[in-house]
Design a protein around this motif. Structure first.
Motif, short mmCIF file in Angstrom:
data_model
loop_
_atom_site.label_atom_id
_atom_site.label_comp_id
_atom_site.label_asym_id
_atom_site.label_seq_id
_atom_site.Cartn_x
_atom_site.Cartn_y
_atom_site.Cartn_z
N UNK A 1 71.94 -89.21 23.80
CA UNK A 1 71.17 -89.98 22.82
C UNK A 1 70.53 -89.06 21.79
N UNK A 2 71.36 -88.18 21.21
CA UNK A 2 70.89 -87.28 20.15
C UNK A 2 71.95 -87.28 19.05
N UNK A 3 71.70 -86.56 17.99
CA UNK A 3 72.66 -86.48 16.88
C UNK A 3 73.69 -85.39 17.15
N UNK A 4 74.80 -85.46 16.41
CA UNK A 4 75.82 -84.41 16.53
C UNK A 4 75.24 -83.04 16.18
N UNK A 5 74.36 -83.02 15.19
CA UNK A 5 73.75 -81.75 14.77
C UNK A 5 72.95 -81.14 15.92
N UNK A 6 72.23 -81.97 16.67
CA UNK A 6 71.46 -81.47 17.80
C UNK A 6 72.38 -80.90 18.87
N UNK A 7 73.52 -81.56 19.10
CA UNK A 7 74.48 -81.04 20.08
C UNK A 7 74.97 -79.66 19.67
N UNK A 8 75.35 -79.51 18.41
CA UNK A 8 75.86 -78.21 17.94
C UNK A 8 74.78 -77.13 18.05
N UNK A 9 73.54 -77.50 17.74
CA UNK A 9 72.45 -76.53 17.85
C UNK A 9 72.21 -76.14 19.31
N UNK A 10 72.27 -77.12 20.22
CA UNK A 10 72.07 -76.82 21.64
C UNK A 10 73.23 -75.99 22.21
N UNK A 11 74.45 -76.24 21.75
CA UNK A 11 75.60 -75.44 22.18
C UNK A 11 75.39 -73.99 21.77
N UNK A 12 74.92 -73.76 20.54
CA UNK A 12 74.66 -72.40 20.07
C UNK A 12 73.59 -71.72 20.93
N UNK A 13 72.57 -72.48 21.33
CA UNK A 13 71.51 -71.92 22.16
C UNK A 13 72.05 -71.52 23.53
N UNK A 14 72.89 -72.37 24.10
CA UNK A 14 73.46 -72.05 25.41
C UNK A 14 74.33 -70.80 25.35
N UNK A 15 75.05 -70.63 24.26
CA UNK A 15 75.85 -69.42 24.10
C UNK A 15 74.96 -68.18 24.05
N UNK A 16 73.80 -68.29 23.41
CA UNK A 16 72.86 -67.17 23.38
C UNK A 16 72.36 -66.83 24.78
N UNK A 17 72.26 -67.83 25.64
CA UNK A 17 71.77 -67.64 27.00
C UNK A 17 72.84 -67.10 27.94
N UNK A 18 74.09 -66.99 27.47
CA UNK A 18 75.13 -66.41 28.29
C UNK A 18 76.20 -67.35 28.77
N UNK A 19 76.12 -68.63 28.39
CA UNK A 19 77.15 -69.57 28.79
C UNK A 19 78.37 -69.40 27.90
N UNK A 20 79.53 -69.26 28.54
CA UNK A 20 80.78 -69.10 27.78
C UNK A 20 81.34 -70.48 27.47
N UNK A 21 81.06 -70.97 26.27
CA UNK A 21 81.48 -72.31 25.85
C UNK A 21 82.49 -72.18 24.73
N UNK A 22 83.68 -72.71 24.99
CA UNK A 22 84.74 -72.70 23.99
C UNK A 22 84.73 -74.00 23.21
N UNK A 23 85.21 -73.95 21.97
CA UNK A 23 85.25 -75.16 21.14
C UNK A 23 86.55 -75.19 20.36
N UNK A 24 87.04 -76.39 20.11
CA UNK A 24 88.23 -76.61 19.29
C UNK A 24 87.81 -77.33 18.01
N UNK A 25 88.29 -76.88 16.84
CA UNK A 25 87.89 -77.51 15.58
C UNK A 25 88.58 -78.85 15.37
N UNK A 26 88.08 -79.59 14.40
CA UNK A 26 88.70 -80.86 14.04
C UNK A 26 88.04 -82.04 14.71
N UNK A 27 88.36 -83.26 14.24
CA UNK A 27 87.71 -84.47 14.75
C UNK A 27 88.02 -84.73 16.22
N UNK A 28 89.14 -84.23 16.71
CA UNK A 28 89.50 -84.44 18.11
C UNK A 28 89.19 -83.23 18.98
#
Length: 324
Positions: free
Chosen positions: A31-58
């Motif tokens: 229940x948040x915006x897409x922008x908040x998700x992207x910001x939280x993903x960046x924060x988790x990466x700073x904390x050491x979580x290895x999170x991969x992402x694929x570009x594009x709408x899918x």
């Protein structure tokens, strides 16, 4: 609205729940915006979580194994399962002689919710481990208590019963737990005697921390101390032999429960072995069927030479004709 830290924990739990999420799916579940998700993903990466992402709408986000171990999010059943697995690994020695399972279990128990810790305690009391006939019983609670004492850095009062059944109480400075593949040993410094000692963990009756801090300036190698105690302690006679091969090969011939090993250069190993008498030790050494030199004592070397000469003499004699 939930706090940022709680939202990050929720995001980690979602990423761990299935292989991949789109940004829109994560935003909808949290229940948040897409922008908040992207910001939280960046924060988790700073904390050491290895999170991969694929570009594009899918495209989407997924966790992969990283170079560090970040905080894990476990539900009640998962936490209980991990605690039980660590406990069983410690009791069985499945991870060898190190204390990784015990250390991890101690850390986990410190942060377990009370309801989970209570359930784990109930299982400790209800489960009975049936050891082999040659393997003593030790409770998970006692094992954790000894491990905690080693980590605490405090003097302790030890109630102990030796192999003859004699009960003693002494002050000790806990240092390490060592698993030999058969049983656990508690390594500590005996305060009154000023000596390092090994105690069979299953013979410990009680251990009470006194609050007196201790520091070790020159502690021994705990594994070597236990190996020497197990291999030579019960015997009246000890022999020292040298084998012209690396230690890993010697350990396959003479296990650490039989002798205390130390390298003598890259291609030789010295082993201390205990035995009932010189003839018994000579028989054991001859049965190894490998080149070796007895360094001490002379009685064992003479017994080995005598048995070797007898074997040579017997085989040098003419053998009687075999009946047809």
């Amino acid at each position: 609205m939930i706090s940022a830290s709680a939202r990050l924990l929720r995001l980690v739990a979602l990423l761990a729940a299935r292989p991949s999420w789109t940004c829109a799916e994560l935003a909808g579940r949290m229940t948040v915006t897409d922008r908040t998700v992207r910001r939280d993903i960046a924060k988790l990466r700073e904390l050491g979580y290895a999170i991969e992402s694929d570009p594009g709408p899918w495209g989407g986000y997924r966790l992969r194994a990283g170079s560090r171990v970040p905080p894990l999010i476990l539900d009640d059943e998962e936490a209980l399962a991990v605690a039980i697995g660590l406990r069983e690994a410690a009791l069985s020695g499945a991870l060898g002689g190190d204390q990784a399972a015990l250390s991890a279990l101690l850390k986990l128990r410190q942060v377990l919710p009370q309801r989970i810790a209570h359930r784990l305690g109930e299982m400790d009391a209800a489960f009975v481990h049936t050891p082999r006939a040659d393997k003593p019983q030790i409770t998970p609670g006692l094992l954790l208590e000894l491990a905690a004492a080693c980590r605490q850095g405090e003097r302790a009062r030890l109630s102990y019963r030796d192999w003859e059944g004699n009960a003693t109480v002494r002050d000790v400075d806990p240092y390490r737990l060592v698993h030999t593949g058969r049983q656990w040993y508690f390594v500590a410094r005996d305060v009154a005697q000023g000596q390092w000692r090994t105690f069979r963990a299953d013979r410990v009756e009680r251990l009470h921390l006194t609050g007196h801090p201790v520091e070790f300036t020159d502690p021994p190698d705990p594994a070597l101390l236990v190996s020497r105690s197990v291999s030579t302690g019960p015997y009246r006679l000890q022999a020292t032999v040298r084998l012209p091969m690396p230690m890993d090969q010697v350990l396959r011939l003479i296990p650490s429960t039989v002798g205390a090993h130390r390298p003598d250069g890259p291609d030789a190993t010295i082993v201390d072995i205990g035995g009932p008498d010189a003839d018994g030790l000579a028989t054991y050494l001859l049965g190894l069927a490998t080149p070796l030199r007895v360094l001490s004592p002379e009685t064992v070397r003479e017994a080995l030479l005598r048995r070797t000469r007898e074997l040579l003499a017997y085989n040098a004699n003419d053998q009687p004709e075999q009946r047809s």
